[in-house]
Design a protein around this motif. Structure first.
Motif, short mmCIF file in Angstrom:
data_model
loop_
_atom_site.label_atom_id
_atom_site.label_comp_id
_atom_site.label_asym_id
_atom_site.label_seq_id
_atom_site.Cartn_x
_atom_site.Cartn_y
_atom_site.Cartn_z
N HIS A 185 0.84 -1.20 0.00
CA HIS A 185 0.00 0.00 0.00
C HIS A 185 0.88 1.26 0.00
O HIS A 185 0.60 2.22 -0.72
CB HIS A 185 -0.90 0.02 1.24
CG HIS A 185 -1.71 -1.21 1.46
ND1 HIS A 185 -1.14 -2.46 1.65
CD2 HIS A 185 -3.05 -1.39 1.57
CE1 HIS A 185 -2.10 -3.36 1.84
NE2 HIS A 185 -3.26 -2.74 1.80
N TRP A 186 1.90 1.24 0.85
CA TRP A 186 2.80 2.40 0.98
C TRP A 186 3.51 2.68 -0.34
O TRP A 186 3.60 3.83 -0.78
CB TRP A 186 3.80 2.12 2.09
CG TRP A 186 4.71 3.26 2.42
CD1 TRP A 186 4.49 4.26 3.33
CD2 TRP A 186 6.02 3.51 1.87
NE1 TRP A 186 5.57 5.11 3.37
CE2 TRP A 186 6.52 4.68 2.49
CE3 TRP A 186 6.80 2.86 0.91
CZ2 TRP A 186 7.78 5.21 2.17
CZ3 TRP A 186 8.05 3.39 0.59
CH2 TRP A 186 8.53 4.55 1.23
N TRP A 187 4.03 1.63 -0.98
CA TRP A 187 4.75 1.80 -2.24
C TRP A 187 3.83 2.31 -3.34
O TRP A 187 4.18 3.19 -4.13
CB TRP A 187 5.42 0.49 -2.65
CG TRP A 187 6.59 0.17 -1.79
CD1 TRP A 187 6.63 -0.63 -0.68
CD2 TRP A 187 7.93 0.69 -1.93
NE1 TRP A 187 7.88 -0.65 -0.13
CE2 TRP A 187 8.71 0.14 -0.87
CE3 TRP A 187 8.53 1.55 -2.84
CZ2 TRP A 187 10.06 0.44 -0.72
CZ3 TRP A 187 9.88 1.84 -2.69
CH2 TRP A 187 10.63 1.29 -1.64
N ILE A 188 2.63 1.75 -3.42
CA ILE A 188 1.67 2.20 -4.43
C ILE A 188 1.26 3.64 -4.17
O ILE A 188 1.15 4.45 -5.10
CB ILE A 188 0.45 1.26 -4.45
CG1 ILE A 188 0.87 -0.13 -4.96
CG2 ILE A 188 -0.67 1.83 -5.31
CD1 ILE A 188 -0.19 -1.20 -4.76
N LEU B 240 1.62 6.83 -6.72
CA LEU B 240 0.40 7.55 -7.10
C LEU B 240 0.53 9.04 -6.76
O LEU B 240 0.20 9.90 -7.58
CB LEU B 240 -0.80 6.94 -6.38
CG LEU B 240 -2.15 7.63 -6.62
CD1 LEU B 240 -2.52 7.60 -8.10
CD2 LEU B 240 -3.24 6.96 -5.78
N ARG B 241 1.01 9.33 -5.57
CA ARG B 241 1.17 10.73 -5.16
C ARG B 241 2.11 11.48 -6.09
O ARG B 241 1.82 12.60 -6.53
CB ARG B 241 1.69 10.80 -3.72
CG ARG B 241 1.88 12.23 -3.19
CD ARG B 241 2.42 12.21 -1.77
NE ARG B 241 3.74 11.60 -1.72
CZ ARG B 241 4.38 11.32 -0.58
NH1 ARG B 241 3.80 11.56 0.59
NH2 ARG B 241 5.59 10.78 -0.61
N GLU B 242 3.24 10.86 -6.42
CA GLU B 242 4.22 11.52 -7.28
C GLU B 242 3.69 11.69 -8.70
O GLU B 242 3.94 12.71 -9.35
CB GLU B 242 5.53 10.74 -7.28
CG GLU B 242 6.26 10.79 -5.94
CD GLU B 242 7.61 10.11 -5.99
OE1 GLU B 242 8.22 10.06 -7.09
OE2 GLU B 242 8.07 9.63 -4.94
N CYS C 26 -2.29 4.76 -13.62
CA CYS C 26 -1.94 3.34 -13.68
C CYS C 26 -0.72 3.12 -12.78
O CYS C 26 0.32 3.76 -13.00
CB CYS C 26 -1.63 2.92 -15.12
SG CYS C 26 -3.01 3.10 -16.27
N VAL C 27 -0.86 2.26 -11.79
CA VAL C 27 0.17 2.10 -10.76
C VAL C 27 0.43 0.62 -10.52
O VAL C 27 -0.50 -0.20 -10.48
CB VAL C 27 -0.26 2.76 -9.43
CG1 VAL C 27 0.92 2.83 -8.46
CG2 VAL C 27 -0.84 4.13 -9.65
N SER D 81 7.90 0.70 -6.86
CA SER D 81 6.64 0.97 -7.56
C SER D 81 6.89 1.85 -8.77
O SER D 81 7.89 2.58 -8.84
CB SER D 81 5.61 1.62 -6.63
OG SER D 81 6.16 2.74 -5.96
N GLU D 82 5.98 1.76 -9.72
CA GLU D 82 6.03 2.51 -10.98
C GLU D 82 4.63 3.04 -11.28
O GLU D 82 3.63 2.44 -10.87
CB GLU D 82 6.48 1.61 -12.13
CG GLU D 82 7.79 0.87 -11.93
CD GLU D 82 9.00 1.69 -12.29
OE1 GLU D 82 8.85 2.70 -13.02
OE2 GLU D 82 10.10 1.33 -11.84
N ALA D 83 4.55 4.15 -12.01
CA ALA D 83 3.25 4.70 -12.35
C ALA D 83 3.34 5.60 -13.58
O ALA D 83 4.41 6.10 -13.93
CB ALA D 83 2.68 5.50 -11.17
#
Length: 389
Positions: free
Chosen positions: A28-31, A35-37, A109-110, A215-217
């Protein structure tokens, strides 16, 4: 049937949260970080975000539904893409059509996963019913053994050597040395690759990815919105996707790209020779070589010779996996299926910084995922193009 183009929909705000070998933070933290960035980069508020697509192996017991409450968002379009290494392109395809049809205005998309000391072992032991019943109990402790059989068959069929696979790994390490966020930060020579200990013959140490957390987005929106916000963006020229192709092949020596590759290039309006940079899914070098062939950069069985004739580094004639790929950046679970696409967006929007390929305008991206038993079931590919503004 003629497929509709992806007119009016663009990709923007590529984000990679720096990977860590181990972490106590949750998926959750990584996603949430990615997402925030991505939203900040896209100048989109959480209230304006009305679409979310998530890929993760370690989100349980939650699902993306639960994430909406954790994050305090209320999307009108929600998707989860459980396609492993094909998740990035698959998520992009679905989100693009949702935006194009007017079901949603902005989709983030995350993909992200955690990695604690025992995360990878727990994931492998219960990855699928096939793995629980037919591989793990008999000593196949993960994909290494399955891909060893694949690589052995590939070498015997087409004459590829360990040196050929080594060139791919060494080239990607050279690229990773330009990426400050790569897990692997030391140069790798071909001699070091060849001296790597055997993991599952013929798979050796440097054929394998390093499990990690990260994580990537990226964000998808209508083109006029990206223009109004002054964002760098890329258009989608073509995509394909296939699941469980060639189930009767006794050994997987080709992927689902082969079924639809003509459609990909027809839709793009050009062939593979027009591509400036290629990002393949690289859980093992042999899979990269399969993608060179199956995507049409060379004929089947000519992958090894293709590698011998080309410089695969950022400054070479065939830039490949310019971030360093999973072999050197690390494999952050489902985020590994996004890594190449996120880097491709950066490349064609000229925002890749130290890994930038000079003059890169068009990129091809391919994904490959979910080795259920003896083969990867999911494959996808896309061609994207940057817009000069």
């Amino acid at each position: 049937m003629t497929r509709l183009p992806y007119d009016g929909v663009v990709l923007t705000a590529p984000v990679s949260v720096p990977y860590e070998r181990y972490t106590n933070e949750s998926a959750h933290w990584w996603i949430a970080r990615a997402l925030r960035e991505a939203l900040k980069k896209a100048s989109v508020t959480p209230q304006e975000l009305d679409g979310l697509s998530v890929s993760s192996f370690t989100l349980a017991p939650d699902t993306p539904v639960g994430l909406t409450q954790h994050f305090g968002i209320s999307p009108r379009w929600l998707d989860t893409v459980p396609m492993g290494g094909a998740s990035g392109v698959a998520a992009m395809r679905r989100a693009a059509r949702a935006v194009q049809c007017g079901d949603v205005d902005v989709v983030a998309c995350v993909a992200g996963d955690t990695n604690r000391i025992d995360s990878f072992r727990n994931l492998l032991s219960a990855f699928s019913r096939f793995s629980m019943d037919a591989t793990f109990p008999y000593g196949f402790g993960g994909p290494n053994a399955s891909f060893a059989l694949l690589q052995d068959a590939y070498c015997h069929t087409y004459g590829a050597t360990r040196e050929d696979f080594g060139k791919i790994a060494v080239s990607q390490r050279a690229n990773a040395l330009h990426n400050p966020h790569a897990i692997m930060k030391k140069p790798l020579s071909l001699a070091q690759y060849m001296a790597g200990r055997m993991i599952s013959d013929p798979i050796s140490l440097f054929d394998c990815v390093m499990p990690c957390a990260g994580s990537e987005a990226f964000v998808m929106m209508r083109e006029e919105m990206a223009v109004a916000k002054g964002l760098p963006y890329a258009r989608i020229s073509a995509t394909i996707e296939r699941t469980n192709a060639f189930p009767d092949d006794p050994m997987q020596l080709r992927g689902g790209w082969v079924v639809d590759i003509e459609e990909l290039w027809d839709m793009a309006g050009h062939g593979p020779d027009a591509i400036d940079v290629l990002q393949t899914y690289d859980d093992y070098p042999v899979i990269c070589m399969m993608q060179f062939e199956d995507l049409g950069f060379c004929a089947k069985g000519e992958g090894a010779e293709f590698v011998r004739r080309h410089d695969l580094t950022i400054g070479g004639g065939f830039p490949h996996n310019t971030s360093g790929g999973q072999l050197s950046v690390g494999q952050a679970g489902a985020a590994g299926g996004y890594l190449g696409l996120v880097e491709a967006i950066r490349q064609v929007t000229c925002t890749a910084g130290p890994t930038q390929v000079e003059g890169a305008k068009r990129a091809a991206v391919s994904g490959f995922g979910v080795i259920n038993y003896d083969r990867g079931l999911c494959s996808a590919a896309a061609v994207i193009e940057g817009v000069n503004r």
